[in-house]
Motif scaffolding. Sequence first.
Motif, PDB file in Angstrom:
ATOM      1  N   GLU A 152       0.809  -1.210   0.000  1.00 25.69           N
ATOM      2  CA  GLU A 152       0.000   0.000   0.000  1.00 25.69           C
ATOM      3  C   GLU A 152       0.846   1.266   0.000  1.00 25.69           C
ATOM      4  OE1 GLU A 152      -0.259  -2.379   2.306  1.00 25.69           O
ATOM      5  OE2 GLU A 152      -2.091  -3.420   1.643  1.00 25.69           O
ATOM      6  N   ALA A 153       2.036   1.205   0.587  1.00 25.12           N
ATOM      7  CA  ALA A 153       2.817   2.420   0.789  1.00 25.12           C
ATOM      8  C   ALA A 153       4.111   2.484  -0.017  1.00 25.12           C
ATOM      9  CB  ALA A 153       3.160   2.557   2.275  1.00 25.12           C
ATOM     10  N   SER A 154       4.549   1.368  -0.594  1.00 26.04           N
ATOM     11  CA  SER A 154       5.881   1.344  -1.204  1.00 26.04           C
ATOM     12  C   SER A 154       6.003   2.321  -2.366  1.00 26.04           C
ATOM     13  CB  SER A 154       6.226  -0.071  -1.670  1.00 26.04           C
ATOM     14  OG  SER A 154       5.284  -0.522  -2.628  1.00 26.04           O
ATOM     15  N   ALA A 155       4.947   2.473  -3.169  1.00 24.43           N
ATOM     16  CA  ALA A 155       5.024   3.373  -4.324  1.00 24.43           C
ATOM     17  C   ALA A 155       5.240   4.819  -3.866  1.00 24.43           C
ATOM     18  CB  ALA A 155       3.763   3.259  -5.175  1.00 24.43           C
ATOM     19  N   ASN A 156       4.454   5.245  -2.893  1.00 16.14           N
ATOM     20  CA  ASN A 156       4.615   6.611  -2.383  1.00 16.14           C
ATOM     21  C   ASN A 156       5.986   6.804  -1.748  1.00 16.14           C
ATOM     22  OD1 ASN A 156       2.301   7.929  -3.140  1.00 16.14           O
ATOM     23  ND2 ASN A 156       1.160   7.400  -1.289  1.00 16.14           N
TER      24      ASN A 156
END
Length: 436
Positions: A289-293
Amino acid sequence: MSANQTSGESAASELAEVLDDPDELLDLDPARAELWVSGLLADFGQGPVVEAISALAAPTPAQALVGAVLSVVAEAPSAEQAAARFSPEQLASPAWAAHLGTAAPVDAMRVLAGGEHMTTIIRFEHGDESRHLVLVDLGTDPVRALDIRFAPDGLFEESFDDPELELEPATIAEVAAEFVDAIENPAFDEPSIELNLLVARRRAEAVLRRQGDARRLLPLEPTEFAPAAADAESVDVFGHRDVGADAAAVEALEAALGKWFVADSPLAPTPTDVAETAARLRALADSPEASANYRVVLEAAGLTGDEPDEQLVLGCCGAYVMPVSLSAFEPTEVEAIRHLEWADWFGAVAVLVRKGPGTVVTPREMVKAINRCPEVTTTIPKADADYVAWSFERTLHAWELSGVLSPDGELTEFGQRVLPYALRHRWGGAPQAGDG
């Protein structure tokens, strides 16, 4: 914080916005209030500011305070015009208002570089016992001020990392002539000179009084401010990095939020803060959920994720203050993020951290914070407010990921501690954030 003069209807509109709600001024002290007004006068001119304040039918306490500061900072006849309606002694609050204009020299130092006298520092004290320093970098043949800076009290007790620099105690009498002569003959090569000059001139007159000379300095000659050229070798990925602006940003930050940076400050991030935040950031790499950001923030900060804890944390918290790469954004977003100047970040952060944990942080509130920051003497016009807010909106995910903001969008205790250090780190100042 721009020192450029504005004119016409746009200038009048901007000045009206600045004077509409200067409540932050009430929370300062005599020296910082005088500097706030000095910067205001540098931006808009003494005549227009005094006329705008004098025309107010029912001034608020903050507006009356602006008028009282004008009466002790501005040059004649503007000072006399302000004094006819506003007087520091007539203000019931803040308590320090009665001490405006009372700064007197206490002691002095010379800064020597390789044995050569480079800077004169005089400590001043207002009637309320609040103290500050005036630093004048000296040029010779003739004597002139190459830079004029103000700083919180305490520099005399510090030491320099550079062995070539040393502090030499001096008496007021020993430095009086060079101090006054330099301030009477400023070089106008640094933005800080124009912003600080009026208060510096009042301090020079206080030094003269200490020497038994009651004269005021000769009237200022009209001058066109010409900033020094930027270092051509210091260029960021957008081709416009200005080392002088970075230095001015660090100077303004440390002067405004000095209590964050003193030794053993209770406001500084602790080693535990830094270690826990770094661990949480690194864990984001494994979160779908957070890796891209997280990767976007790392790229903006110019990081890989493998840096030491402190560098990783400060870099992520300040990623968009001085972005290295914005390839993940659309062209319109890149332009918007680049539109944010150092004074925008400084103004927003200074007000937010002063308000403290629990403060709601939204793009619109950040714009309001800039306009209410007492050290930022220019404002975001209403016509530009939505665009600047949208620009900040593109960047707030960095604060969300790093724990500066709570899930409800409020400033956390960690956010209050780390943001001043993150800004200083991105502008090239001392990086230490985990010494508390």
